[in-house]
Design an enzyme around this catalytic site. Structure first.
Site, PDB file in Angstrom:
ATOM      1  CB  CYS A  35      31.020 -11.780  13.645  1.00 21.62           C
ATOM      2  SG  CYS A  35      31.369 -13.069  14.822  1.00 21.62           S
ATOM      3  CB  CYS A  38      29.952 -11.702  17.259  1.00 25.74           C
ATOM      4  SG  CYS A  38      31.648 -11.904  16.668  1.00 25.74           S
TER       5      CYS A  38
END
Length: 110
Positions: A35, A38
């Site tokens: 991700c 993230c």
């Protein structure tokens, strides 16, 4: 999982003890290795973990290795930031955001 300095790590097995029974409000980042947002928010969470340590506990949960907790809270997008207070989810936010905005969004729960 992108480990943010100063940020704890929880699993399906430790979630109850670390989050539900915590004395402070707990910000849980539901995250994944794959991700990009993230990775973007990791330094923000590290800074908050240090600066707000007396008011807020910050932990990460890897959604790929902890499906039980991820499903329980209906997490579909990463990163999902969820604040728990006294064992109850009180706020949920999806996506990376700058530190100042995140602090503003947390004002009413910490």
């Amino acid at each position: 999982m992108i480990k943010a300095a100063g940020v704890g790590e929880v699993t399906d097995a430790t979630f109850h003890a670390e989050v539900m029974e915590a004395g402070l409000p707990v910000l849980v980042e539901f995250t994944a290795d794959w991700c990009p947002p993230c990775r973007q928010i990791a330094p923000v969470l590290s800074a908050l973990a240090v600066e707000e340590a007396d008011r807020l506990k910050i932990v990460q949960l890897d959604v790929d290795t902890n499906p039980e907790t991820t499903m329980k809270y209906g997490v579909l997008s990463m990163p999902t930031l969820m604040v728990f207070r006294a064992g109850e989810p009180v706020k949920s936010m999806v996506g990376a955001r700058p530190k100042r905005r995140l602090l503003q969004e947390l004002e009413d729960v910490i």
